[in-house]
Design a protein around this motif. Structure first.
Motif, PDB file in Angstrom:
ATOM      1  N   TYR A  67       0.643  -1.160   0.090  1.00  0.00           N
ATOM      2  CA  TYR A  67      -0.119  -0.021  -0.083  1.00  0.00           C
ATOM      3  C   TYR A  67       0.836   1.234  -0.010  1.00  0.00           C
ATOM      4  CZ  TYR A  67      -3.048   3.673   1.955  1.00  0.00           C
ATOM      5  OH  TYR A  67      -3.739   4.843   2.095  1.00  0.00           O
ATOM      6  N   LEU A  68       0.764   2.122  -1.038  1.00  0.00           N
ATOM      7  CA  LEU A  68       1.183   3.445  -1.169  1.00  0.00           C
ATOM      8  C   LEU A  68       2.779   3.302  -1.664  1.00  0.00           C
ATOM      9  CD1 LEU A  68       0.442   6.000   1.499  1.00  0.00           C
ATOM     10  CD2 LEU A  68      -0.328   5.746  -0.889  1.00  0.00           C
ATOM     11  N   ALA A  69       3.688   2.292  -0.948  1.00  0.00           N
ATOM     12  CA  ALA A  69       4.763   2.105  -1.435  1.00  0.00           C
ATOM     13  C   ALA A  69       5.560   0.858  -0.660  1.00  0.00           C
ATOM     14  CB  ALA A  69       6.087   3.260  -0.767  1.00  0.00           C
ATOM     15  N   ARG A  70       6.494   0.233  -1.442  1.00  0.00           N
ATOM     16  CA  ARG A  70       7.110  -1.115  -0.948  1.00  0.00           C
ATOM     17  C   ARG A  70       7.738  -0.718   0.467  1.00  0.00           C
ATOM     18  NH1 ARG A  70       7.753  -4.625  -5.134  1.00  0.00           N
ATOM     19  NH2 ARG A  70       9.572  -5.504  -3.988  1.00  0.00           N
ATOM     20  N   GLY A  71       7.780  -2.079   1.163  1.00  0.00           N
ATOM     21  CA  GLY A  71       8.474  -2.011   2.586  1.00  0.00           C
ATOM     22  C   GLY A  71       7.959  -1.262   3.666  1.00  0.00           C
ATOM     23  N   MET A  72       6.528  -1.010   3.495  1.00  0.00           N
ATOM     24  CA  MET A  72       5.759  -0.090   4.714  1.00  0.00           C
ATOM     25  C   MET A  72       5.572  -0.974   5.621  1.00  0.00           C
ATOM     26  SD  MET A  72       4.143   3.038   2.774  1.00  0.00           S
ATOM     27  CE  MET A  72       2.998   3.350   4.149  1.00  0.00           C
ATOM     28  N   SER A  73       5.476  -0.862   6.966  1.00  0.00           N
ATOM     29  CA  SER A  73       4.996  -1.576   8.032  1.00  0.00           C
ATOM     30  C   SER A  73       3.621  -1.598   8.195  1.00  0.00           C
ATOM     31  CB  SER A  73       5.599  -1.299   9.264  1.00  0.00           C
ATOM     32  OG  SER A  73       5.205   0.054   9.887  1.00  0.00           O
ATOM     33  N   ALA A 208      -2.997  21.520  -5.891  1.00  0.00           N
ATOM     34  CA  ALA A 208      -2.031  21.773  -4.659  1.00  0.00           C
ATOM     35  C   ALA A 208      -1.996  23.090  -4.472  1.00  0.00           C
ATOM     36  CB  ALA A 208      -0.615  21.117  -4.880  1.00  0.00           C
ATOM     37  N   GLU A 209      -1.928  24.083  -5.598  1.00  0.00           N
ATOM     38  CA  GLU A 209      -1.686  25.249  -5.287  1.00  0.00           C
ATOM     39  C   GLU A 209      -3.292  25.793  -4.653  1.00  0.00           C
ATOM     40  OE1 GLU A 209      -0.634  26.938  -9.159  1.00  0.00           O
ATOM     41  OE2 GLU A 209       1.440  26.641  -8.783  1.00  0.00           O
ATOM     42  N   ALA A 210      -4.444  25.260  -5.038  1.00  0.00           N
ATOM     43  CA  ALA A 210      -5.770  25.847  -4.522  1.00  0.00           C
ATOM     44  C   ALA A 210      -5.806  25.810  -2.869  1.00  0.00           C
ATOM     45  CB  ALA A 210      -6.811  24.804  -4.985  1.00  0.00           C
ATOM     46  N   LEU A 211      -4.829  24.700  -2.635  1.00  0.00           N
ATOM     47  CA  LEU A 211      -4.639  24.289  -1.046  1.00  0.00           C
ATOM     48  C   LEU A 211      -3.388  25.120  -0.427  1.00  0.00           C
ATOM     49  CD1 LEU A 211      -5.604  20.523  -1.372  1.00  0.00           C
ATOM     50  CD2 LEU A 211      -7.092  22.440  -0.298  1.00  0.00           C
ATOM     51  N   GLY A 212      -2.657  25.893  -1.298  1.00  0.00           N
ATOM     52  CA  GLY A 212      -1.696  26.258  -0.825  1.00  0.00           C
ATOM     53  C   GLY A 212      -0.409  25.674  -0.535  1.00  0.00           C
ATOM     54  N   PHE A 213      -0.335  24.601  -1.143  1.00  0.00           N
ATOM     55  CA  PHE A 213       0.904  23.852  -1.073  1.00  0.00           C
ATOM     56  C   PHE A 213       1.864  24.198  -2.008  1.00  0.00           C
ATOM     57  CE2 PHE A 213      -2.262  20.395   0.043  1.00  0.00           C
ATOM     58  CZ  PHE A 213      -1.695  20.048   1.590  1.00  0.00           C
ATOM     59  N   ARG A 214       3.240  24.264  -1.557  1.00  0.00           N
ATOM     60  CA  ARG A 214       4.419  24.616  -2.485  1.00  0.00           C
ATOM     61  C   ARG A 214       5.316  23.679  -2.880  1.00  0.00           C
ATOM     62  NH1 ARG A 214       3.421  29.271  -4.496  1.00  0.00           N
ATOM     63  NH2 ARG A 214       5.594  29.684  -4.522  1.00  0.00           N
ATOM     64  N   GLN A 215       4.836  22.411  -2.519  1.00  0.00           N
ATOM     65  CA  GLN A 215       5.706  21.258  -3.021  1.00  0.00           C
ATOM     66  C   GLN A 215       4.778  19.884  -2.917  1.00  0.00           C
ATOM     67  OE1 GLN A 215       8.793  20.585   0.079  1.00  0.00           O
ATOM     68  NE2 GLN A 215       7.239  20.856   1.764  1.00  0.00           N
ATOM     69  N   ILE A 216       5.268  19.059  -3.803  1.00  0.00           N
ATOM     70  CA  ILE A 216       4.687  17.725  -4.092  1.00  0.00           C
ATOM     71  C   ILE A 216       5.815  16.706  -3.685  1.00  0.00           C
ATOM     72  CG2 ILE A 216       3.694  16.027  -5.807  1.00  0.00           C
ATOM     73  CD1 ILE A 216       2.236  18.689  -6.798  1.00  0.00           C
ATOM     74  N   ALA A 217       5.476  15.579  -3.099  1.00  0.00           N
ATOM     75  CA  ALA A 217       6.476  14.606  -3.087  1.00  0.00           C
ATOM     76  C   ALA A 217       6.012  13.248  -3.885  1.00  0.00           C
ATOM     77  CB  ALA A 217       6.221  13.871  -1.751  1.00  0.00           C
ATOM     78  N   ALA A 218       6.852  12.577  -4.565  1.00  0.00           N
ATOM     79  CA  ALA A 218       6.659  11.726  -5.525  1.00  0.00           C
ATOM     80  C   ALA A 218       7.512  10.357  -5.220  1.00  0.00           C
ATOM     81  CB  ALA A 218       7.050  12.168  -7.234  1.00  0.00           C
ATOM     82  N   ILE A 219       6.948   9.273  -5.514  1.00  0.00           N
ATOM     83  CA  ILE A 219       7.486   7.956  -5.237  1.00  0.00           C
ATOM     84  C   ILE A 219       8.660   7.786  -6.284  1.00  0.00           C
ATOM     85  CG2 ILE A 219       6.092   6.628  -6.978  1.00  0.00           C
ATOM     86  CD1 ILE A 219       7.282   5.113  -3.486  1.00  0.00           C
ATOM     87  N   LYS A 220       9.885   7.274  -5.560  1.00  0.00           N
ATOM     88  CA  LYS A 220      11.012   6.787  -6.293  1.00  0.00           C
ATOM     89  C   LYS A 220      10.804   5.478  -6.957  1.00  0.00           C
ATOM     90  CE  LYS A 220      14.853   8.928  -3.783  1.00  0.00           C
ATOM     91  NZ  LYS A 220      15.944   8.664  -2.795  1.00  0.00           N
ATOM     92  N   ALA A 221      11.265   5.293  -8.242  1.00  0.00           N
ATOM     93  CA  ALA A 221      10.842   3.867  -8.957  1.00  0.00           C
ATOM     94  C   ALA A 221      11.050   2.777  -8.199  1.00  0.00           C
ATOM     95  CB  ALA A 221      11.840   4.048 -10.378  1.00  0.00           C
ATOM     96  N   GLY A 222      12.216   2.608  -7.457  1.00  0.00           N
ATOM     97  CA  GLY A 222      12.394   1.482  -6.777  1.00  0.00           C
ATOM     98  C   GLY A 222      11.381   1.028  -5.582  1.00  0.00           C
ATOM     99  N   GLN A 224       8.271   2.043  -5.662  1.00  0.00           N
ATOM    100  CA  GLN A 224       6.819   1.986  -6.310  1.00  0.00           C
ATOM    101  C   GLN A 224       6.285   0.548  -6.202  1.00  0.00           C
ATOM    102  OE1 GLN A 224       4.674   0.733  -8.786  1.00  0.00           O
ATOM    103  NE2 GLN A 224       3.240   2.311  -8.487  1.00  0.00           N
ATOM    104  N   SER A 225       4.961   0.370  -5.668  1.00  0.00           N
ATOM    105  CA  SER A 225       4.080  -0.911  -5.424  1.00  0.00           C
ATOM    106  C   SER A 225       4.398  -1.877  -6.435  1.00  0.00           C
ATOM    107  CB  SER A 225       2.793  -0.263  -5.175  1.00  0.00           C
ATOM    108  OG  SER A 225       2.486   0.495  -4.020  1.00  0.00           O
ATOM    109  N   ALA A 226       4.314  -1.672  -7.477  1.00  0.00           N
ATOM    110  CA  ALA A 226       4.300  -2.661  -8.662  1.00  0.00           C
ATOM    111  C   ALA A 226       5.728  -2.939  -9.067  1.00  0.00           C
ATOM    112  CB  ALA A 226       3.192  -2.303  -9.785  1.00  0.00           C
ATOM    113  N   TRP A 227       6.794  -2.276  -8.879  1.00  0.00           N
ATOM    114  CA  TRP A 227       7.959  -2.318  -9.476  1.00  0.00           C
ATOM    115  C   TRP A 227       8.518  -3.954  -9.264  1.00  0.00           C
ATOM    116  CZ3 TRP A 227      12.812  -4.206  -7.473  1.00  0.00           C
ATOM    117  CH2 TRP A 227      14.002  -3.921  -8.061  1.00  0.00           C
ATOM    118  N   THR A 228       9.203  -4.469 -10.415  1.00  0.00           N
ATOM    119  CA  THR A 228      10.018  -5.637 -10.312  1.00  0.00           C
ATOM    120  C   THR A 228      11.189  -5.539 -10.919  1.00  0.00           C
ATOM    121  OG1 THR A 228       9.039  -6.236 -12.574  1.00  0.00           O
ATOM    122  CG2 THR A 228       7.998  -6.875 -10.474  1.00  0.00           C
ATOM    123  N   PRO A 229      12.229  -6.229 -10.741  1.00  0.00           N
ATOM    124  CA  PRO A 229      13.735  -6.158 -11.164  1.00  0.00           C
ATOM    125  C   PRO A 229      13.569  -6.005 -12.732  1.00  0.00           C
ATOM    126  CG  PRO A 229      13.730  -7.615  -9.179  1.00  0.00           C
ATOM    127  CD  PRO A 229      12.275  -7.401  -9.427  1.00  0.00           C
TER     128      PRO A 229
END
Length: 301
Positions: A67-73, A208-222, A224-229
């Motif tokens: 869920y959301l990212a690999r390796g989360m508890s 994001a700008e409608a809510l006043g955010f000045r940054q966005i976080a994005a998942i690294k490829a490795g 990502q939930s569906a990543w495989t070698p």
């Protein structure tokens, strides 16, 4: 309430082969390890009146290993889903919740080409419960064909390694399937030298700008939930490569940071041969972002 929702989920999956059904039951029972947090989640109006009525799997953060990212508890997953819906609860009005969770999505942008017979739209929707990559999705469609999806959740800044209370965290960046090639070609004719992925990101920037955010976080490829070698190169292009074109900076851990507004290369530094098309691309992105910003601002509290 917890056991009622669990029973509903188990009954909806009774068609599974017995080993799969038993695994489904076992995974969902982990909700009992975090009863206090889940009581808080289920008490939220958005969960009770919208999410719980939209799908039988309200504990999908426990059903999906990545869920959301690999390796989360398990504890991290529970904390993330609670943070997301608390933000949705406090930030938006009832009309937003009804549109996103019960009525097929909130329209963020629309462009109609009547002569060619194509209507292009971008909507903010509740993400599929079969997908672990974010609780919301921005979907760009040509008529009924989906061209791109950008899925995200609202997470605590510390989760992404950022100094912020909450940030949007992109967990999915997925292009079109081969069976919608005609729709993708129609997009290319309507918006030459452009890509649905940039349109979807422009919509998220507007949100994001409608809510006043000045940054966005994005998942690294490795991460990502569906990543495989075997697909590492593809994921590197679709995720890390894309974030880099947006001026993103990789952080320690699982995320990239993308500053808003985007720090794009000045047009004066682009060769005269490509300057006109670059300006037109950016004009389209600006239009999408502005329409998305206005659409969301109508529903903020």
């Amino acid at each position: 309430m917890v056991f009622t929702l669990l029973a509903r989920h188990w009954l909806a999956r009774r068609h599974y082969p017995l080993p799969s059904w038993l695994a489904c039951v076992a995974r969902s029972l982990r909700v009992l390890l975090f009863q206090r947090a889940h009581r808080q989640l289920l008490a939220l109006d958005i969960h009770r009146r919208y999410v719980a009525l939209a799908h039988d799997d309200v504990f999908h953060h426990l059903s999906h290993r990545h869920y959301l990212a690999r390796g989360m508890s398990l504890r991290q997953r529970v904390r993330c889903v609670l943070a997301h819906y608390r933000f949705e609860e406090s930030a938006f009005d009832a009309a937003y919740k009804h549109a996103v969770y019960r009525n097929g999505g909130l329209l963020l942008w629309r462009h109609e080409d009547r002569e060619a017979g194509w209507c292009f739209t971008i909507r903010l929707e509740m993400a599929s419960r079969l997908c672990a990559e974010g609780d919301l999705t921005i979907a760009m469609c040509a008529n009924a064909s989906c061209l791109h999806r950008l899925s995200f959740s609202w997470v605590e800044g510390a989760f992404a390694g950022l100094d912020a209370s909450v940030v949007p965290f992109i967990a999915r960046n997925q292009g079109h399937r081969a069976d919608v090639a005609d729709a993708f070609s129609a997009f290319g004719l309507a918006f030459p030298h452009n890509s649905p992925s940039y349109f979807c990101f422009a919509a998220l920037q507007g949100i994001a700008e409608a809510l006043g955010f000045r940054q966005i976080a994005a998942i690294k490829a490795g991460w990502q939930s569906a990543w495989t070698p075997a697909d590492a190169r593809h994921f590197a292009n679709a995720y890390d490569g894309f974030w880099e074109t947006l001026g993103g900076v990789p952080l320690a851990g699982r995320c990239w940071r993308i500053a808003l507004p985007l720090q794009l290369k000045p047009l004066a530094e682009i060769s005269s041969r490509h300057r006109k098309r670059a300006a037109l691309r950016r004009e389209h992105w600006q239009t999408v972002g502005e329409m998305a910003r206005l659409a969301l601002q109508r529903h903020t509290q």
